[in-house]
Design an enzyme around this catalytic site. Structure first.
Site, PDB file in Angstrom:
ATOM      1  CB  ALA A 125      -0.873  -0.010   1.243  1.00 38.09           C
ATOM      2  N   GLY A 128       1.121  -5.103   1.473  1.00 37.63           N
ATOM      3  CA  GLY A 128      -0.074  -5.325   0.653  1.00 37.63           C
ATOM      4  C   GLY A 128       0.243  -5.988  -0.681  1.00 37.63           C
ATOM      5  CD  GLU A 170      -1.590  -7.794   3.616  1.00 37.59           C
ATOM      6  OE1 GLU A 170      -1.163  -6.637   3.404  1.00 37.59           O
ATOM      7  OE2 GLU A 170      -2.366  -8.069   4.537  1.00 37.59           O
ATOM      8  CD  GLU A 198       1.786  -5.456   5.930  1.00 40.23           C
ATOM      9  OE1 GLU A 198       2.667  -6.279   6.249  1.00 40.23           O
ATOM     10  OE2 GLU A 198       0.932  -5.657   5.045  1.00 40.23           O
TER      11      GLU A 198
HETATM   12  N1  CO8 Z   1       4.506   3.347  -0.855  1.00 42.95           N
HETATM   13  C1  CO8 Z   1       4.860   4.489  -1.479  1.00 42.95           C
HETATM   14  N2  CO8 Z   1       6.054   4.669  -2.074  1.00 42.95           N
HETATM   15  C2  CO8 Z   1       6.938   3.649  -2.018  1.00 42.95           C
HETATM   16  C3  CO8 Z   1       6.624   2.423  -1.382  1.00 42.95           C
HETATM   17  C4  CO8 Z   1       5.335   2.284  -0.787  1.00 42.95           C
HETATM   18  N3  CO8 Z   1       4.920   1.153  -0.196  1.00 42.95           N
HETATM   19  N4  CO8 Z   1       7.699   1.606  -1.480  1.00 42.95           N
HETATM   20  C5  CO8 Z   1       8.637   2.299  -2.158  1.00 42.95           C
HETATM   21  N5  CO8 Z   1       8.183   3.523  -2.488  1.00 42.95           N
HETATM   22  C6  CO8 Z   1       8.889   4.576  -3.219  1.00 42.95           C
HETATM   23  C7  CO8 Z   1      10.016   5.184  -2.384  1.00 42.95           C
HETATM   24  O1  CO8 Z   1       9.506   6.133  -1.488  1.00 42.95           O
HETATM   25  C8  CO8 Z   1      10.903   5.753  -3.476  1.00 42.95           C
HETATM   26  O2  CO8 Z   1      10.313   6.951  -3.933  1.00 42.95           O
HETATM   27  P1  CO8 Z   1      11.177   8.354  -3.888  1.00 42.95           P
HETATM   28  O3  CO8 Z   1      12.320   8.105  -4.815  1.00 42.95           O
HETATM   29  O4  CO8 Z   1      10.200   9.360  -4.379  1.00 42.95           O
HETATM   30  O5  CO8 Z   1      11.612   8.515  -2.492  1.00 42.95           O
HETATM   31  C9  CO8 Z   1      10.759   4.751  -4.622  1.00 42.95           C
HETATM   32  O6  CO8 Z   1       9.552   4.022  -4.344  1.00 42.95           O
HETATM   33  C10 CO8 Z   1      11.913   3.774  -4.672  1.00 42.95           C
HETATM   34  O7  CO8 Z   1      12.022   3.168  -3.404  1.00 42.95           O
HETATM   35  P2  CO8 Z   1      13.392   3.142  -2.568  1.00 42.95           P
HETATM   36  O8  CO8 Z   1      14.240   4.309  -2.898  1.00 42.95           O
HETATM   37  O9  CO8 Z   1      13.041   2.948  -1.128  1.00 42.95           O
HETATM   38  O10 CO8 Z   1      14.080   1.811  -3.159  1.00 42.95           O
HETATM   39  P3  CO8 Z   1      15.123   0.877  -2.444  1.00 42.95           P
HETATM   40  O11 CO8 Z   1      15.658  -0.036  -3.481  1.00 42.95           O
HETATM   41  O12 CO8 Z   1      16.093   1.642  -1.647  1.00 42.95           O
HETATM   42  O13 CO8 Z   1      14.239   0.013  -1.396  1.00 42.95           O
HETATM   43  C11 CO8 Z   1      12.324  -1.286  -0.695  1.00 42.95           C
HETATM   44  C12 CO8 Z   1      13.242  -0.858  -1.856  1.00 42.95           C
HETATM   45  C13 CO8 Z   1      13.100  -2.174   0.278  1.00 42.95           C
HETATM   46  C14 CO8 Z   1      11.193  -2.069  -1.296  1.00 42.95           C
HETATM   47  C15 CO8 Z   1      11.809  -0.016   0.041  1.00 42.95           C
HETATM   48  O14 CO8 Z   1      11.281   0.888  -0.921  1.00 42.95           O
HETATM   49  C16 CO8 Z   1      10.750  -0.295   1.061  1.00 42.95           C
HETATM   50  O15 CO8 Z   1      11.030  -0.783   2.140  1.00 42.95           O
HETATM   51  N6  CO8 Z   1       9.461   0.039   0.719  1.00 42.95           N
HETATM   52  C17 CO8 Z   1       8.362  -0.112   1.620  1.00 42.95           C
HETATM   53  C18 CO8 Z   1       7.863  -1.515   1.625  1.00 42.95           C
HETATM   54  C19 CO8 Z   1       6.795  -1.730   2.676  1.00 42.95           C
HETATM   55  O16 CO8 Z   1       7.043  -1.626   3.859  1.00 42.95           O
HETATM   56  N7  CO8 Z   1       5.575  -2.031   2.234  1.00 42.95           N
HETATM   57  C20 CO8 Z   1       4.464  -2.232   3.095  1.00 42.95           C
HETATM   58  C21 CO8 Z   1       3.579  -1.023   3.058  1.00 42.95           C
HETATM   59  S1  CO8 Z   1       2.301  -1.086   4.243  1.00 42.95           S
HETATM   60  C22 CO8 Z   1       1.123  -2.064   3.511  1.00 42.95           C
HETATM   61  O17 CO8 Z   1       1.254  -2.528   2.421  1.00 42.95           O
HETATM   62  C23 CO8 Z   1      -0.069  -2.289   4.345  1.00 42.95           C
HETATM   63  C24 CO8 Z   1      -1.211  -2.959   3.594  1.00 42.95           C
HETATM   64  C25 CO8 Z   1      -2.414  -2.944   4.481  1.00 42.95           C
HETATM   65  C26 CO8 Z   1      -2.899  -1.553   4.708  1.00 42.95           C
HETATM   66  C27 CO8 Z   1      -3.980  -1.500   5.696  1.00 42.95           C
HETATM   67  C28 CO8 Z   1      -4.087  -0.071   6.211  1.00 42.95           C
HETATM   68  C29 CO8 Z   1      -4.930   0.045   7.385  1.00 42.95           C
END
Ligand code: CO8
Length: 260
Positions: free
Chosen positions: A66, A111, A114, A134
């Site tokens: 998400a 997500g 999921e 998460e």
């Molecule tokens: N949302 C929004 N933007 C994201 C996300 C995300 N989930 N993941 C990555 N991005 C963006 C980054 O912010 C970055 O953008 P910018 O250059 O503008 O800063 C771009 O994508 C590239 O990402 P990174 O620079 O971080 O790339 P890396 O190679 O360094 O890292 C990772 C890759 C390890 C995948 C890292 O991006 C990361 O940890 N991302 C988050 C992953 C995560 O934790 N996902 C879970 C999200 S929570 C969720 O899904 C909950 C679902 C249920 C919701 C229920 C709500 C009540």
């Protein structure tokens, strides 16, 4: 159909939905979810489509989950809305009466994993990475992860993954039973296409009934599920495709199934 955040293609009885928001590693926002739901409606209505494939653009991410940026300052009402949005998407995948293959081409996190778990088959590239991450941002899986993951791999390992937010590699995911198979990264598209074509060559009504029995049957008692199977068997037995399958066997030829 025109989309901004997904690429939607159809050929050889297969519909492919490619999440196409690379600047955010294909994270799901409201627009992405709405477009996928719209494409799934089209797949449902199109008699020529037998199998769907869900994947992400490029080699870096299937989906990073998400959209975390949209969570800044989120209140309970907004969180509920976000949770409901993912629930709708996962239910639409699970309730689609056609098989869906997740081609996990990179990160499938939160997500993203999921959504992949709501698909019927998961094929990962060897460079794919998966996790219920998460917890790392102080959340819990809110798109069915606390339920689908333990059903898929058992409570022991599900708790380990959900409590630690650890990211695992594709091979580990295969050993745990999260993915069906792992293939070399440059062979993912072809391997998924071949798998899809194999399923597409089978009898669609039998596939539809089997999908529903496996998913719904595991939620009820064995007795009730076996009774459901009996009814499903009756439905499949009444199809033209069964007669075609039997005739093809006797005539020593390949069957041509029509989904009737
Ligand atoms: N949302 C929004 N933007 C994201 C996300 C995300 N989930 N993941 C990555 N991005 C963006 C980054 O912010 C970055 O953008 P910018 O250059 O503008 O800063 C771009 O994508 C590239 O990402 P990174 O620079 O971080 O790339 P890396 O190679 O360094 O890292 C990772 C890759 C390890 C995948 C890292 O991006 C990361 O940890 N991302 C988050 C992953 C995560 O934790 N996902 C879970 C999200 S929570 C969720 O899904 C909950 C679902 C249920 C919701 C229920 C709500 C009540």
């Amino acid at each position: 159909m025109e989309f901004k955040y997904i690429i939607y293609e159809k050929s050889e009885g297969i519909a492919t939905l490619t999440l196409n928001r690379p600047e955010a590693l294909n994270a799901f926002n409201k627009e992405v979810v709405e477009e996928v739901l719209q494409a799934l409606e089209d797949i449902k209505a199109d008699e020529n489509i037998r199998v769907a494939i869900l994947t992400g653009t490029g080699e870096k991410a299937f989906s990073a989950g998400a959209d975390i940026k949209a969570m800044k300052g989120m209140n309970a009402l907004k969180a509920r809305e976000l949770s409901l949005m993912g629930e709708k998407l996962c239910n639409a995948l699970e309730n689609l009466e056609k098989p869906v293959i997740a081609a996990i081409n990179g990160y499938a996190l939160g997500g993203g994993l999921e959504v992949a778990m709501a698909c019927d088959i998961r094929i990962a590239s060897e460079t794919a990475r998966m996790g219920q991450t998460e917890i790392n941002i102080g959340l819990i899986p809110g798109w069915g992860g606390t339920q689908r993951l333990p059903r898929l791999i058992g409570k022991t390992k599900a708790k380990e993954l959900i409590f630690t937010g650890r990211i695992i590699d594709a091979k580990t995911a295969e050993q745990l039973g999260i993915v069906n198979m792992v293939v070399p990264t440059d062979k993912l598209k072809e391997a998924v296409r071949e798998f899809a074509l194999e399923i597409a060559s089978k009898a669609p009504v039998a596939i539809k009934v089997a999908k529903s029995l496996i998913d719904k049957g595991s939620e009820i008692s064995l007795d009730a599920a076996i009774a459901l199977e009996r009814e499903g068997f009756g439905v499949v037995a009444s199809t033209e495709d069964l007669q075609e399958g039997v005739s093809a066997f006797i005539e020593k030829r390949k069957p041509t199934f029509k989904g009737k």
